[in-house]
Design an enzyme around this catalytic site. Structure first.
Site, PDB file in Angstrom:
ATOM      1  N   HIS A   1      34.034  38.277  47.248  1.00  0.00           N
ATOM      2  CA  HIS A   1      33.453  37.331  46.054  1.00  0.00           C
ATOM      3  C   HIS A   1      33.533  35.679  46.287  1.00  0.00           C
ATOM      4  O   HIS A   1      34.360  35.413  45.943  1.00  0.00           O
ATOM      5  CB  HIS A   1      35.504  37.287  45.646  1.00  0.00           C
ATOM      6  CG  HIS A   1      35.244  38.490  44.711  1.00  0.00           C
ATOM      7  ND1 HIS A   1      36.616  39.125  43.290  1.00  0.00           N
ATOM      8  CD2 HIS A   1      34.906  40.530  45.526  1.00  0.00           C
ATOM      9  CE1 HIS A   1      36.334  40.175  44.140  1.00  0.00           C
ATOM     10  NE2 HIS A   1      35.659  40.750  44.188  1.00  0.00           N
TER      11      HIS A   1
ATOM     12  N   TYR B   1      40.245  48.462  40.098  1.00  0.00           N
ATOM     13  CA  TYR B   1      39.469  50.024  41.271  1.00  0.00           C
ATOM     14  C   TYR B   1      40.547  51.089  40.786  1.00  0.00           C
ATOM     15  O   TYR B   1      40.028  52.439  41.118  1.00  0.00           O
ATOM     16  CB  TYR B   1      39.446  49.456  42.708  1.00  0.00           C
ATOM     17  CG  TYR B   1      38.643  48.331  42.347  1.00  0.00           C
ATOM     18  CD1 TYR B   1      37.263  49.150  41.806  1.00  0.00           C
ATOM     19  CD2 TYR B   1      38.263  46.658  42.779  1.00  0.00           C
ATOM     20  CE1 TYR B   1      35.773  47.730  41.758  1.00  0.00           C
ATOM     21  CE2 TYR B   1      36.915  46.642  42.928  1.00  0.00           C
ATOM     22  CZ  TYR B   1      36.120  46.217  42.734  1.00  0.00           C
ATOM     23  OH  TYR B   1      34.693  46.096  42.462  1.00  0.00           O
TER      24      TYR B   1
ATOM     25  N   TYR C   1      37.297  31.531  30.428  1.00  0.00           N
ATOM     26  CA  TYR C   1      36.657  33.156  30.762  1.00  0.00           C
ATOM     27  C   TYR C   1      37.894  34.110  31.086  1.00  0.00           C
ATOM     28  O   TYR C   1      37.356  35.697  31.147  1.00  0.00           O
ATOM     29  CB  TYR C   1      35.165  32.848  31.236  1.00  0.00           C
ATOM     30  CG  TYR C   1      34.263  32.387  30.251  1.00  0.00           C
ATOM     31  CD1 TYR C   1      33.068  32.641  29.619  1.00  0.00           C
ATOM     32  CD2 TYR C   1      34.259  30.820  30.687  1.00  0.00           C
ATOM     33  CE1 TYR C   1      32.058  30.899  28.733  1.00  0.00           C
ATOM     34  CE2 TYR C   1      33.548  30.224  30.048  1.00  0.00           C
ATOM     35  CZ  TYR C   1      32.376  30.177  29.382  1.00  0.00           C
ATOM     36  OH  TYR C   1      31.511  29.824  28.244  1.00  0.00           O
TER      37      TYR C   1
ATOM     38  N   GLN D   1      31.758  40.712  52.553  1.00  0.00           N
ATOM     39  CA  GLN D   1      30.062  39.775  51.706  1.00  0.00           C
ATOM     40  C   GLN D   1      29.588  38.505  51.890  1.00  0.00           C
ATOM     41  O   GLN D   1      29.345  37.928  51.093  1.00  0.00           O
ATOM     42  CB  GLN D   1      31.052  40.038  50.147  1.00  0.00           C
ATOM     43  CG  GLN D   1      31.757  41.790  49.655  1.00  0.00           C
ATOM     44  CD  GLN D   1      32.277  40.987  48.175  1.00  0.00           C
ATOM     45  OE1 GLN D   1      32.044  40.619  47.651  1.00  0.00           O
ATOM     46  NE2 GLN D   1      32.287  42.453  47.873  1.00  0.00           N
TER      47      GLN D   1
END
Length: 375
Positions: A152, A267, A256, A87
């Protein structure tokens, strides 16, 4: 056989992607989708220049300038070096608030460091003719670097109304608890001065063992940051696991929750953290999605071409692919509409200076598409 062939052709036509001739009617607007620019490889971030041209990053490590007519430039020389694996790559781009005077731009990318890879903030200045980048410099590395895993990175940049730079970083996937460690810059939103130093007034400045750059923590993979023009609040858009995608209002020093609590599961279907969706001391999201929509970039719309969309937060979605429009009342989400659902993976969305909405498609043969109003 002739009848069967005609039937197959008819079904193929019904399944064709949206075209510039198709009128899409939403709750508050009617529009057409036009290909504005084509031939981009995995476009990820974008920013409009003062003259209306568009900067677009390609994840493999290129920056392009898209003309007002949609023509795509050759790669701009001088971009930072990137690790284009998984990514990672060249991800977001943002203009300095005083770009017209300084020609300064900021980049978020996956960079090599210490035998590993990390989220990196870099800056450069355009040449006077806006054809090449000069003086490319690394401002901040979201340490520690990670030797395994290429996922990520977070990597969205936005400037707050006070001129401070907000940068999102991902938890880097392999070690979820990085998001909770306050001596670690992974899984955070950082608040910085323009030179990469911790911003004045940050919530953890002067606290022993805590990185002073941290503004908020407990984030998984925050790929969206936007400023609500109605309130001035910073809004974060977070890619969850199997469900648990979030939209959050950022509050200085707040936790958070990732990976202690989540509205989704992992997953493999196993619980995340405590297995609870919320807990005391954890900031609640403004909106969450289960099942997931896999959100990436987002922006508020305040233009004139679509009056019914003013003050909406648009979020690009990867799976199920499409565009989410959130109706906002201040910082509260009071409605949701899904547009172009199931059509094409969308990476980022931003309003143009012409009042139209521009969207990056997440494709090897990527495009910038434009939503145009139909009266």
């Amino acid at each position: 056989m002739r009848a069967a062939l005609l039937l197959l052709l008819g079904l193929a036509a019904c399944a064709s992607p949206v075209s510039s001739q198709e009128v899409v009617r939403s709750e508050r607007a009617a529009f057409r989708v036009a290909d504005f620019a084509t031939g981009l490889e995995r476009p990820w971030g974008a920013a409009f220049l003062p003259d209306g041209r568009l900067l677009v990053t390609e994840r493999p490590g290129r920056l392009r300038i898209v003309g007002r007519d949609g023509a795509v430039s050759p790669p701009v020389p001088g971009v930072p070096e990137v690790v284009a694996q998984g990514q990672g790559g060249l991800l977001d781009v943002a203009l300095a608030p005083d770009f017209a005077q300084t020609r300064q731009v900021y980049f978020c990318l996956a960079g090599a460091a210490g035998g590993g890879v990390l989220t990196r903030l870099a800056t450069a200045r355009f040449s006077a003719d806006i054809t090449r980048l000069e003086g490319t410099t690394t401002l901040l590395d979201a340490t520690p670097a990670q030797s395994s895993g290429r996922n990520h990175y977070g990597c969205r940049i936005v400037f707050a109304p006070d001129g401070k730079l907000l940068l999102s970083t991902g938890d880097r996937y392999n070690d979820k608890m990085r998001a909770q460690r306050l001596d670690d810059l992974g899984g955070k939103v950082l608040r910085l001065e323009r030179d990469g130093r911790p911003a004045e007034g940050n919530p953890f400045v002067g606290r022993a063992g805590v990185r002073p750059e941290i503004f908020t923590y407990g984030h998984r993979n925050p790929q969206g940051l936007a400023i609500n023009p109605a309130t001035g609040s910073a809004i974060e858009i977070e890619f969850g696991a199997r469900g648990g995608d979030e939209v959050n209002r950022l509050r200085a020093g707040a936790n958070y929750g990732w990976p202690l609590v989540s509205y989704g599961t992992d997953y493999d279907g196993s619980p995340i953290g405590t297995g609870q969706a919320s807990a005391p001391g954890i900031e609640e999201p403004l909106r969450y999605w289960t099942p997931a929509v896999s959100p990436s970039g987002g922006n508020f719309y305040a233009g004139g071409a679509f009056p019914g969309w003013r003050n909406s937060l648009f979020v690009s979605a990867l799976r199920t692919p499409g565009l989410v429009r959130l109706t906002m009342d201040g910082d509260r989400v009071v409605g949701e509409e899904r547009l172009l659902w199931g059509r094409t993976r969308l990476r980022h969305v931003l309003p143009g200076p012409d009042g139209l909405l521009y969207i990056l498609t997440d494709e090897t043969q990527g495009r910038v598409i434009r939503l145009e109003p139909v009266n």
